[in-house]
Design a protein around this motif. Structure first.
Motif, PDB file in Angstrom:
ATOM      1  N   SER A   2      66.725  22.236  64.606  1.00  0.00           N
ATOM      2  CA  SER A   2      65.396  21.918  65.128  1.00  0.00           C
ATOM      3  C   SER A   2      65.466  20.789  66.153  1.00  0.00           C
ATOM      4  O   SER A   2      64.826  20.849  67.211  1.00  0.00           O
ATOM      5  CB  SER A   2      64.458  21.527  63.989  1.00  0.00           C
ATOM      6  OG  SER A   2      64.321  22.572  63.057  1.00  0.00           O
ATOM      7  N   LEU A   3      66.238  19.765  65.849  1.00  0.00           N
ATOM      8  CA  LEU A   3      66.387  18.655  66.788  1.00  0.00           C
ATOM      9  C   LEU A   3      67.039  19.115  68.090  1.00  0.00           C
ATOM     10  O   LEU A   3      66.636  18.689  69.195  1.00  0.00           O
ATOM     11  CB  LEU A   3      67.213  17.546  66.149  1.00  0.00           C
ATOM     12  CG  LEU A   3      66.516  16.731  65.054  1.00  0.00           C
ATOM     13  CD1 LEU A   3      67.506  15.776  64.385  1.00  0.00           C
ATOM     14  CD2 LEU A   3      65.356  15.938  65.636  1.00  0.00           C
ATOM     15  N   ALA A   4      68.046  19.976  67.957  1.00  0.00           N
ATOM     16  CA  ALA A   4      68.718  20.484  69.161  1.00  0.00           C
ATOM     17  C   ALA A   4      67.751  21.291  70.031  1.00  0.00           C
ATOM     18  O   ALA A   4      67.741  21.154  71.271  1.00  0.00           O
ATOM     19  CB  ALA A   4      69.910  21.342  68.762  1.00  0.00           C
TER      20      ALA A   4
ATOM     21  N   PHE B 122      59.418  21.451  66.236  1.00  0.00           N
ATOM     22  CA  PHE B 122      58.945  20.257  65.528  1.00  0.00           C
ATOM     23  C   PHE B 122      58.367  20.610  64.164  1.00  0.00           C
ATOM     24  O   PHE B 122      58.575  19.876  63.180  1.00  0.00           O
ATOM     25  CB  PHE B 122      57.902  19.535  66.380  1.00  0.00           C
ATOM     26  CG  PHE B 122      57.398  18.264  65.767  1.00  0.00           C
ATOM     27  CD1 PHE B 122      58.219  17.155  65.672  1.00  0.00           C
ATOM     28  CD2 PHE B 122      56.098  18.175  65.275  1.00  0.00           C
ATOM     29  CE1 PHE B 122      57.766  15.974  65.098  1.00  0.00           C
ATOM     30  CE2 PHE B 122      55.637  17.005  64.696  1.00  0.00           C
ATOM     31  CZ  PHE B 122      56.465  15.902  64.609  1.00  0.00           C
ATOM     32  N   ALA B 123      57.660  21.755  64.073  1.00  0.00           N
ATOM     33  CA  ALA B 123      57.126  22.202  62.783  1.00  0.00           C
ATOM     34  C   ALA B 123      58.268  22.503  61.813  1.00  0.00           C
ATOM     35  O   ALA B 123      58.205  22.138  60.634  1.00  0.00           O
ATOM     36  CB  ALA B 123      56.247  23.441  62.983  1.00  0.00           C
ATOM     37  N   PHE B 124      59.317  23.162  62.301  1.00  0.00           N
ATOM     38  CA  PHE B 124      60.491  23.424  61.468  1.00  0.00           C
ATOM     39  C   PHE B 124      61.135  22.114  61.023  1.00  0.00           C
ATOM     40  O   PHE B 124      61.556  21.972  59.870  1.00  0.00           O
ATOM     41  CB  PHE B 124      61.511  24.274  62.237  1.00  0.00           C
ATOM     42  CG  PHE B 124      61.338  25.742  62.042  1.00  0.00           C
ATOM     43  CD1 PHE B 124      62.076  26.429  61.085  1.00  0.00           C
ATOM     44  CD2 PHE B 124      60.438  26.456  62.817  1.00  0.00           C
ATOM     45  CE1 PHE B 124      61.924  27.781  60.894  1.00  0.00           C
ATOM     46  CE2 PHE B 124      60.275  27.811  62.647  1.00  0.00           C
ATOM     47  CZ  PHE B 124      61.018  28.496  61.678  1.00  0.00           C
ATOM     48  N   PHE B 125      61.213  21.170  61.938  1.00  0.00           N
ATOM     49  CA  PHE B 125      61.808  19.864  61.628  1.00  0.00           C
ATOM     50  C   PHE B 125      61.038  19.175  60.499  1.00  0.00           C
ATOM     51  O   PHE B 125      61.645  18.651  59.554  1.00  0.00           O
ATOM     52  CB  PHE B 125      61.810  18.993  62.878  1.00  0.00           C
ATOM     53  CG  PHE B 125      62.224  17.579  62.629  1.00  0.00           C
ATOM     54  CD1 PHE B 125      63.557  17.241  62.474  1.00  0.00           C
ATOM     55  CD2 PHE B 125      61.264  16.563  62.531  1.00  0.00           C
ATOM     56  CE1 PHE B 125      63.932  15.923  62.228  1.00  0.00           C
ATOM     57  CE2 PHE B 125      61.636  15.255  62.289  1.00  0.00           C
ATOM     58  CZ  PHE B 125      62.973  14.934  62.135  1.00  0.00           C
TER      59      PHE B 125
ATOM     60  N   PHE C  36      59.049  20.588  58.221  1.00  0.00           N
ATOM     61  CA  PHE C  36      59.153  21.362  56.979  1.00  0.00           C
ATOM     62  C   PHE C  36      60.469  21.081  56.257  1.00  0.00           C
ATOM     63  O   PHE C  36      60.490  20.793  55.057  1.00  0.00           O
ATOM     64  CB  PHE C  36      59.023  22.855  57.282  1.00  0.00           C
ATOM     65  CG  PHE C  36      59.244  23.732  56.089  1.00  0.00           C
ATOM     66  CD1 PHE C  36      58.247  23.914  55.140  1.00  0.00           C
ATOM     67  CD2 PHE C  36      60.459  24.373  55.897  1.00  0.00           C
ATOM     68  CE1 PHE C  36      58.452  24.712  54.023  1.00  0.00           C
ATOM     69  CE2 PHE C  36      60.677  25.175  54.786  1.00  0.00           C
ATOM     70  CZ  PHE C  36      59.667  25.349  53.846  1.00  0.00           C
ATOM     71  N   PHE C  37      61.564  21.163  56.984  1.00  0.00           N
ATOM     72  CA  PHE C  37      62.867  20.983  56.339  1.00  0.00           C
ATOM     73  C   PHE C  37      63.156  19.510  56.030  1.00  0.00           C
ATOM     74  O   PHE C  37      63.954  19.211  55.139  1.00  0.00           O
ATOM     75  CB  PHE C  37      63.968  21.597  57.198  1.00  0.00           C
ATOM     76  CG  PHE C  37      63.959  23.100  57.169  1.00  0.00           C
ATOM     77  CD1 PHE C  37      64.418  23.779  56.046  1.00  0.00           C
ATOM     78  CD2 PHE C  37      63.464  23.827  58.237  1.00  0.00           C
ATOM     79  CE1 PHE C  37      64.409  25.160  56.007  1.00  0.00           C
ATOM     80  CE2 PHE C  37      63.451  25.210  58.198  1.00  0.00           C
ATOM     81  CZ  PHE C  37      63.916  25.887  57.068  1.00  0.00           C
ATOM     82  N   SER C  38      62.509  18.588  56.729  1.00  0.00           N
ATOM     83  CA  SER C  38      62.618  17.172  56.362  1.00  0.00           C
ATOM     84  C   SER C  38      61.959  16.920  55.021  1.00  0.00           C
ATOM     85  O   SER C  38      62.496  16.185  54.169  1.00  0.00           O
ATOM     86  CB  SER C  38      61.978  16.296  57.440  1.00  0.00           C
ATOM     87  OG  SER C  38      62.672  16.394  58.651  1.00  0.00           O
ATOM     88  N   VAL C  39      60.791  17.528  54.809  1.00  0.00           N
ATOM     89  CA  VAL C  39      60.107  17.409  53.520  1.00  0.00           C
ATOM     90  C   VAL C  39      60.951  18.046  52.424  1.00  0.00           C
ATOM     91  O   VAL C  39      61.075  17.509  51.315  1.00  0.00           O
ATOM     92  CB  VAL C  39      58.709  18.058  53.586  1.00  0.00           C
ATOM     93  CG1 VAL C  39      58.083  18.129  52.200  1.00  0.00           C
ATOM     94  CG2 VAL C  39      57.804  17.278  54.526  1.00  0.00           C
TER      95      VAL C  39
ATOM     96  N   VAL D 156      72.312  21.093  51.976  1.00  0.00           N
ATOM     97  CA  VAL D 156      73.011  21.761  53.069  1.00  0.00           C
ATOM     98  C   VAL D 156      72.050  22.548  53.950  1.00  0.00           C
ATOM     99  O   VAL D 156      72.021  22.386  55.176  1.00  0.00           O
ATOM    100  CB  VAL D 156      74.115  22.688  52.511  1.00  0.00           C
ATOM    101  CG1 VAL D 156      74.614  23.633  53.608  1.00  0.00           C
ATOM    102  CG2 VAL D 156      75.274  21.868  51.979  1.00  0.00           C
ATOM    103  N   VAL D 157      71.238  23.408  53.322  1.00  0.00           N
ATOM    104  CA  VAL D 157      70.335  24.270  54.096  1.00  0.00           C
ATOM    105  C   VAL D 157      69.316  23.458  54.897  1.00  0.00           C
ATOM    106  O   VAL D 157      69.192  23.648  56.122  1.00  0.00           O
ATOM    107  CB  VAL D 157      69.640  25.290  53.180  1.00  0.00           C
ATOM    108  CG1 VAL D 157      68.555  26.047  53.948  1.00  0.00           C
ATOM    109  CG2 VAL D 157      70.657  26.267  52.615  1.00  0.00           C
ATOM    110  N   PRO D 158      68.558  22.549  54.278  1.00  0.00           N
ATOM    111  CA  PRO D 158      67.585  21.793  55.084  1.00  0.00           C
ATOM    112  C   PRO D 158      68.234  20.948  56.169  1.00  0.00           C
ATOM    113  O   PRO D 158      67.674  20.817  57.271  1.00  0.00           O
ATOM    114  CB  PRO D 158      66.856  20.920  54.047  1.00  0.00           C
ATOM    115  CG  PRO D 158      67.730  20.879  52.864  1.00  0.00           C
ATOM    116  CD  PRO D 158      68.459  22.184  52.845  1.00  0.00           C
TER     117      PRO D 158
END
Length: 202
Positions: A41-43, A59-62, A64-67, A32-34
């Protein structure tokens, strides 16, 4: 034909009966959180496409949370509980490259209890199955679906395994007794033959 092995360490005469994992809702909770931050991040990346520093930060947040999301899914998929006709195996994934294994022989299981925790466990019907062995150590199948059903299956398997072992032990004892009786008869015949040779008929 050689039996295909399901897991590393499976013996040639070992048959896999069940493979279980953690309930799917546990993955949803971990994702849920990521997933929220990935969407945000995409928005932000779309809204500030021409703002270099904002876009780069989003993009860095994207990434990180994708990983994070991938790691949670990877661990969830790799955590497995395998039941064979000989033992119960708990595979735990620790990180990307580390994996631990614990097991309990079916004939050593003495007590099986279940623990259902919290609102989600009650609503979605999942919980822990705790196996107590003869060596006073416990093996915990964490967050498995339908824990009562798994408890019943493992209890039946343990009883069947113990009964089979006792039957095999009884057969071994009978075989040993029969062998001893056979040896005694052979010895008796040998003694009688020796006596006959010492006292030949006149």
């Amino acid at each position: 034909m050689e039996q295909k092995k399901i897991f590393k360490g499976q013996s040639d005469n070992e048959k896999v009966l069940y493979v279980w994992g953690r309930h799917f809702i546990t993955l949803v909770v971990e994702e849920v959180v990521p997933c929220i931050f990935i969407a945000v991040s995409l928005a932000v990346m779309v809204a500030f496409f021409y703002e270099y520093y904002i876009f780069l930060g989003a993009f860095a947040f994207f990434l990180f949370f994708s990983v994070w999301a991938f790691y949670a899914y990877f661990v969830w998929v790799r955590d497995r509980y395998i039941v064979t006709d000989h033992r119960i195996i708990d595979y735990d994934q620790w990180g990307i490259f580390k994996r631990s294994l614990r097991e309990a022989p079916l004939d050593k299981v003495q007590d099986i209890t279940i623990n259902v925790h919290g609102f989600l466990g009650t609503i979605f019907h999942y919980g822990d199955v705790v196996l107590q062995t003869a060596s006073e150590t416990s093996l915990i199948l964490e967050e498995v679906p339908a824990p009562e059903k798994i408890q019943r299956i493992l209890s039946d398997l343990s009883k069947a395994n113990n009964q089979q072992r006792n039957t095999a032990t009884s057969n071994d004892v009978l075989a040993q007794i029969a062998e001893l009786v056979n040896k005694a008869n052979q010895l008796k015949e040998q003694v009688a033959q020796d006596e006959g040779n010492k006292n030949p008929a006149l």
